[in-house]
Design a protein around this motif. Structure first.
Motif, mmCIF file in Angstrom:
data_model
loop_
_atom_site.group_PDB
_atom_site.id
_atom_site.type_symbol
_atom_site.label_atom_id
_atom_site.label_comp_id
_atom_site.label_asym_id
_atom_site.label_seq_id
_atom_site.Cartn_x
_atom_site.Cartn_y
_atom_site.Cartn_z
ATOM 1 N N VAL A 116 0.327 5.753 -0.024
ATOM 2 C CA VAL A 116 -0.471 6.852 -0.115
ATOM 3 C C VAL A 116 0.179 7.946 -0.986
ATOM 4 O O VAL A 116 1.151 8.379 -0.824
ATOM 5 C CB VAL A 116 -0.729 7.469 1.472
ATOM 6 C CG1 VAL A 116 -1.405 8.864 1.304
ATOM 7 C CG2 VAL A 116 -1.200 6.676 2.396
ATOM 8 N N GLY A 145 -3.544 17.209 -5.673
ATOM 9 C CA GLY A 145 -4.498 16.192 -5.840
ATOM 10 C C GLY A 145 -5.129 15.546 -4.334
ATOM 11 O O GLY A 145 -4.373 15.785 -3.218
ATOM 12 N N THR A 146 -6.169 15.095 -4.216
ATOM 13 C CA THR A 146 -6.710 14.429 -2.815
ATOM 14 C C THR A 146 -5.900 13.236 -2.501
ATOM 15 O O THR A 146 -5.655 12.398 -3.563
ATOM 16 C CB THR A 146 -8.260 14.330 -2.851
ATOM 17 O OG1 THR A 146 -8.968 15.187 -3.231
ATOM 18 C CG2 THR A 146 -8.594 13.557 -1.625
ATOM 19 N N ARG A 147 -5.486 13.047 -1.299
ATOM 20 C CA ARG A 147 -4.687 11.783 -1.164
ATOM 21 C C ARG A 147 -5.633 10.669 -0.949
ATOM 22 O O ARG A 147 -6.912 10.431 -0.910
ATOM 23 C CB ARG A 147 -4.381 11.984 0.270
ATOM 24 C CG ARG A 147 -3.140 12.939 1.012
ATOM 25 C CD ARG A 147 -2.792 12.612 2.274
ATOM 26 N NE ARG A 147 -1.811 13.312 2.565
ATOM 27 C CZ ARG A 147 -0.964 13.578 3.878
ATOM 28 N NH1 ARG A 147 -1.258 12.488 4.616
ATOM 29 N NH2 ARG A 147 0.235 14.300 4.044
ATOM 30 N N ARG A 148 -5.018 9.572 -1.789
ATOM 31 C CA ARG A 148 -5.565 8.155 -2.140
ATOM 32 C C ARG A 148 -4.569 7.089 -1.724
ATOM 33 O O ARG A 148 -3.534 7.272 -1.860
ATOM 34 C CB ARG A 148 -6.182 8.450 -3.423
ATOM 35 C CG ARG A 148 -5.162 8.131 -4.435
ATOM 36 C CD ARG A 148 -5.789 8.079 -5.842
ATOM 37 N NE ARG A 148 -4.916 8.088 -6.854
ATOM 38 C CZ ARG A 148 -5.087 8.125 -7.980
ATOM 39 N NH1 ARG A 148 -6.332 8.461 -8.692
ATOM 40 N NH2 ARG A 148 -4.214 8.003 -9.227
ATOM 41 N N LEU A 149 -5.320 5.980 -1.269
ATOM 42 C CA LEU A 149 -4.637 4.945 -0.935
ATOM 43 C C LEU A 149 -4.574 4.087 -2.263
ATOM 44 O O LEU A 149 -5.326 3.770 -2.862
ATOM 45 C CB LEU A 149 -4.989 4.042 0.277
ATOM 46 C CG LEU A 149 -4.471 2.801 0.710
ATOM 47 C CD1 LEU A 149 -3.075 3.074 1.464
ATOM 48 C CD2 LEU A 149 -5.326 1.951 1.467
ATOM 49 N N VAL A 150 -3.197 3.796 -2.638
ATOM 50 C CA VAL A 150 -3.139 2.962 -3.669
ATOM 51 C C VAL A 150 -2.715 1.436 -3.365
ATOM 52 O O VAL A 150 -1.438 1.346 -2.653
ATOM 53 C CB VAL A 150 -2.073 3.492 -4.663
ATOM 54 C CG1 VAL A 150 -1.582 2.300 -5.942
ATOM 55 C CG2 VAL A 150 -2.413 4.724 -5.267
ATOM 56 N N THR A 193 0.946 -1.263 0.158
ATOM 57 C CA THR A 193 0.115 -0.056 -0.041
ATOM 58 C C THR A 193 0.977 1.272 -0.148
ATOM 59 O O THR A 193 2.137 1.238 0.564
ATOM 60 C CB THR A 193 -0.865 0.108 1.271
ATOM 61 O OG1 THR A 193 -0.144 -0.017 2.457
ATOM 62 C CG2 THR A 193 -1.761 -1.256 1.279
ATOM 63 N N SER A 215 -4.230 17.316 -9.308
ATOM 64 C CA SER A 215 -5.513 17.267 -9.773
ATOM 65 C C SER A 215 -5.533 17.561 -11.221
ATOM 66 O O SER A 215 -6.209 17.342 -12.028
ATOM 67 C CB SER A 215 -6.763 17.986 -8.985
ATOM 68 O OG SER A 215 -6.055 19.300 -8.767
ATOM 69 N N GLU A 241 -0.432 11.685 -3.439
ATOM 70 C CA GLU A 241 -1.250 12.813 -3.905
ATOM 71 C C GLU A 241 -0.876 13.234 -5.299
ATOM 72 O O GLU A 241 -0.225 14.252 -5.558
ATOM 73 C CB GLU A 241 -0.542 13.976 -2.710
ATOM 74 C CG GLU A 241 -0.802 13.531 -1.377
ATOM 75 C CD GLU A 241 -0.404 14.945 -0.566
ATOM 76 O OE1 GLU A 241 0.353 15.583 -0.963
ATOM 77 O OE2 GLU A 241 -0.296 14.620 0.665
#
Length: 333
Positions: A90, A300-305, A88, A95, A92
């Motif tokens: 995190v 951009g918004t943080r997201r979990l990859v 995993t 956008s 950013e």
């Protein structure tokens, strides 16, 4: 990846199990056949007491135990692969990318600062990815040197040519800001800024962040079609931030204070900023600050990859299968 390879050790486990079962079954048949023949060997204990015989039996049992361990390990690998091992991270992501127009007042009092600005942006352009840069020059009239583009080799080459032209006449003797003196007067700031604001494609509906780096001392000589305040309102309507760089903001003269104050007010009202330049190193610091601020505004918004990572287990499973078949081959011998 995990869904693709999870079945490999299971298939190998089944195949190895079938091979073990067939081997054991064959050995049992051999023993049964010998019993049916009814030809016991006299003094067989002498054979079983031989060191060579005992060594072979120990090796046989060790190979069987090793094969069993490998098969159990393959079952564990299959269970781990079925659980889809993954990593995993995190992130950013941006956008969307930025559009930046360099809006340079090329009147006589500005050429030295303009040379610093284009040289700094030429260096900055080498590290950009997705942003677009355009260049507009103005004095009594505005000229688009080049429109917004993300061809950074072209941008770098053009900016360095203009930088050399501002320092002198350039290597080829060309004044690259020709066409900026076709109007009446000089340093018509409002007209220049309005032209730069209108240089963005897509108008107010564009989702790309838009910024103007305006380099001027705001000393107007003549009657402009658009005042600086009106150009600032146009920038606000089109969601364009203005970053003003003023090299003349070092005087105690009342006129200098007034024009600097007007330029600062317009820039701040657009959501941008105002910078007074009084040192040769200030230009690069200001450009870095603008770049950092713009990048921070549009992260951009943080997201979990989540990424599947079955490679190590798949390699272990393939090695286990190869080892199991090797052990079974040795047992048969």
């Amino acid at each position: 990846m995990g869904l693709i390879f999870w079945w490999v050790p299971l298939v190998a486990l089944v195949v190895a199990g079938v091979a073990v079962w067939l081997t054991v079954r064959r050995l049992r048949r051999e023993r049964g056949r010998l019993r049916r023949l009814g030809t016991p060997v006299a003094h067989s204990e002498r054979l079983t007491e031989l060191p060579v015989y005992r060594r072979l039996v120990r090796r046989y049992r060790a190979l069987l135990v090793a094969a069993l361990v490998v098969l159990v390990a393959l079952g564990g690998v299959g269970a781990l692969l079925a659980a889809r091992p993954s990593s995993t991270q995190v992130v950013e992501p941006p956008s969307y990318k930025r559009d930046i127009v360099l809006c340079l007042d090329v009147s006589g009092s500005m050429t030295e600062v303009d040379a610093q600005i284009v040289e700094t942006f030429a260096q900055l352009a080498q590290g950009l990815d997705g942003e677009r840069i355009g260049l507009t020059l103005f004095d009594s009239s505005a000229v688009t040197a080049f429109p917004l583009t993300d061809d950074y080799d072209f941008v770098t080459e053009q900016l360095r040519r203009y930088g050399a032209s501002f320092d002198s006449l350039g290597e080829d003797g060309t004044r690259y800001w020709s066409g900026t003196d076709l109007g009446e007067g000089a340093s018509l700031i409002g007209d220049g800024l309005a032209s730069c604001v209108l240089g963005f494609d897509g108008g107010s509906e564009s989702t790309r962040p838009k910024s103007v780096v305006l380099a001027t001392d705001n000393y107007v000589n003549g009657q402009a079609l658009v005042t600086l305040a009106e150009a600032g309102e146009l920038a606000t309507e089109r969601d364009v931030r203005v970053y003003a760089l003023n090299p003349a903001d070092y005087s105690s003269d009342a006129v200098a204070d007034e024009v600097a104050g007007e330029l600062e007010q317009v820039a701040v009202e657009t959501g941008g900023a105002y910078y007074a330049l009084n040192d040769d190193d200030t230009v690069s610091a200001v450009i870095d600050a603008i770049d950092e601020r713009e990048a921070g505004l549009f992260t951009g918004t943080r997201r979990l990859v989540v990424t599947d990572r079955p490679q190590g287990l798949v390699i272990a499973a393939l090695l286990g299968v190869a080892g199991a078949f090797l052990l079974l081959w040795r047992v048969r011998l």
